[in-house]
Write a protein that holds these residues in place. Structure first.
Motif, mmCIF file in Angstrom:
data_model
loop_
_atom_site.group_PDB
_atom_site.id
_atom_site.type_symbol
_atom_site.label_atom_id
_atom_site.label_comp_id
_atom_site.label_asym_id
_atom_site.label_seq_id
_atom_site.Cartn_x
_atom_site.Cartn_y
_atom_site.Cartn_z
ATOM 1 N N ASN A 21 0.816 -1.221 0.000
ATOM 2 C CA ASN A 21 0.000 0.000 0.000
ATOM 3 C C ASN A 21 0.845 1.265 0.000
ATOM 4 O O ASN A 21 0.391 2.326 -0.442
ATOM 5 N N GLY A 23 3.465 1.570 -1.787
ATOM 6 C CA GLY A 23 4.132 1.650 -3.086
ATOM 7 C C GLY A 23 5.444 0.896 -3.164
ATOM 8 O O GLY A 23 6.226 1.094 -4.103
ATOM 9 N N ASP A 39 1.632 -2.805 -6.137
ATOM 10 C CA ASP A 39 0.268 -2.359 -6.424
ATOM 11 C C ASP A 39 0.072 -2.165 -7.927
ATOM 12 O O ASP A 39 0.693 -1.291 -8.541
ATOM 13 N N THR A 41 -2.247 -0.897 -9.495
ATOM 14 C CA THR A 41 -2.936 0.341 -9.870
ATOM 15 C C THR A 41 -2.040 1.571 -9.722
ATOM 16 O O THR A 41 -2.474 2.688 -10.000
ATOM 17 N N SER A 42 -0.795 1.363 -9.293
ATOM 18 C CA SER A 42 0.137 2.475 -9.087
ATOM 19 C C SER A 42 1.274 2.409 -10.096
ATOM 20 O O SER A 42 2.098 1.486 -10.059
ATOM 21 N N GLU A 43 1.333 3.386 -10.994
ATOM 22 C CA GLU A 43 2.404 3.399 -11.995
ATOM 23 C C GLU A 43 3.777 3.452 -11.341
ATOM 24 O O GLU A 43 4.713 2.781 -11.784
ATOM 25 N N GLU A 44 3.913 4.261 -10.303
ATOM 26 C CA GLU A 44 5.216 4.408 -9.646
ATOM 27 C C GLU A 44 5.666 3.098 -9.022
ATOM 28 O O GLU A 44 6.844 2.732 -9.088
ATOM 29 N N ALA A 45 4.736 2.376 -8.401
ATOM 30 C CA ALA A 45 5.081 1.089 -7.796
ATOM 31 C C ALA A 45 5.469 0.075 -8.864
ATOM 32 O O ALA A 45 6.449 -0.664 -8.713
ATOM 33 N N SER A 106 -2.884 0.843 -16.151
ATOM 34 C CA SER A 106 -1.851 1.625 -16.824
ATOM 35 C C SER A 106 -1.227 0.845 -17.987
ATOM 36 O O SER A 106 -1.038 -0.376 -17.888
ATOM 37 N N THR A 135 -5.869 -4.579 -3.050
ATOM 38 C CA THR A 135 -5.513 -4.161 -4.405
ATOM 39 C C THR A 135 -4.835 -5.323 -5.109
ATOM 40 O O THR A 135 -4.096 -6.080 -4.473
#
Length: 341
Positions: A21, A23, A39, A41-45, A106, A135
């Protein structure tokens, strides 16, 4: 960054979910191989996963879920054929490629494609972490791209020390090769990567399936891992050995100035009087155990400075052997030992 080795205790699984969570990247166990989770849903992760693996950016990632409800967040509908597969093979080692809702994921995850691969692994510890994080996570194998996949937490630590936040240690994996990948968006459902779920098992549920065997072109984006880039390969050359060629292969190996690693089933090891030799890696009693032991053996010899070449047993291609020979063929770049005598 110090990579933490986590247990499967409730508190450590909670910590793993918290890291996701936040990242961070956490390696997780499945019944096939260890995966590298972040994750989805997280581009950075997700970018951290590509960086840790040194993975090509056009190689799409599998989205690993803890429930069918998680899949439903990202697709307009689950096709009937996918529902049949889910009912019969999830949780388990089957990855299903479906179309997803535009903008739901993404392009970094999907490689810019309109399809994405979903899997619900059978490992309850990983299911729990995903549930706690609430997630889906990306789930490529937790190794440096191109190298043999990890089947123990120690394999992951060897490749990922200092690159990821944590590893959940649940011992050695059971199956040892990655999941079967099937694309249900094609006119005939198509196996893009063989695995423990065999074509025969799939056809018993959904009827005729096809198999994609061509290598994806340099300018194409592969729909599934393992279709384009070099995979599973140690630094030293690997040669496949057909059953009838082992006697000649052993004689040849004994004539070499450097050590040759031998990976063979127990009956071959016994027949060639190699039991107990330190340059021999047992693949067990058949193809099921060979699947579980293949990557560990390749890693064992790759970490030995004295071994300059590895000879590995080749099985006839049917059933579970399809997955084994697929991985071995890529590790060996298709090269067989040739008896020239």
């Amino acid at each position: 960054m110090e990579t933490k080795m986590l247990s499967t205790s409730a508190s450590d699984l909670e910590l793993a979910a918290q890291l996701i969570n936040q990242g961070q990247v956490v390696a997780f166990p499945t019944e096939t191989v260890y995966g590298l989770g972040a994750d989805a849903t997280s581009e950075e992760a997700v970018k951290k996963v590509f960086a840790a693996k040194n993975r090509p950016s056009d190689n799409p990632l599998i989205v690993t879920v803890a429930s069918v409800a998680m899949v439903e967040r990202f697709v307009s509908e689950i096709p009937d054929i996918a529902k049949k597969l889910i009912a019969n093979f999830w949780p388990g080692s089957l990855t299903i490629i479906m179309r997803f809702k535009e903008g739901a994921l993404s392009p970094i995850v999907t490689g810019g494609l309109t399809t994405v691969a979903f899997r619900l692994p059978a490992n309850p510890m990983t299911q729990k972490v995903i549930e706690l994080a609430d997630t889906p996570i990306v789930g490529p194998s937790a190794n440096i791209s191109g190298k043999p996949s990890p089947t123990t937490a120690q394999h992951v630590l060897h490749d990922m020390q200092g690159k990821i936040a944590a590893i959940i240690n649940d011992g050695a994996t059971e199956i040892g090769v990655e999941s079967t990948v099937i694309d249900v968006t094609t006119p005939v459902p198509t196996i893009l990567r063989p695995g423990a779920v065999t074509p025969e098992q799939l056809e018993a549920v959904i009827g005729l399936v096809a198999s994609e065997k061509r290598k994806v072109g340099q300018k194409e984006t592969p729909k599934a891992p393992g279709m384009k880039y070099r995979h599973y390969a140690p630094d030293v050359p690997v040669y496949m050995v057909k059953p009838n060629d082992w006697k000649a292969a052993i004689i040849w190996a004994q004539q070499q100035l450097s050590t040759v690693g031998i990976m063979a089933p127990d009956d071959i090891i016994a027949a060639q009087q190699l039991k107990g030799m330190d340059f021999v890696w047992s693949l067990g009693s058949g193809v099921a155990t060979a699947n579980a032991k293949l990557f560990a053996g390749l890693r064992y010899f790759d970490n030995r400075d004295d071994v300059k070449l590895i000879l590995v047993h080749y099985f006839e291609q049917d059933g579970l052997a399809l997955a084994y020979d697929n991985r071995l063929g890529k590790a060996a770049s298709g090269q067989f030992f040739v008896n020239e005598n």
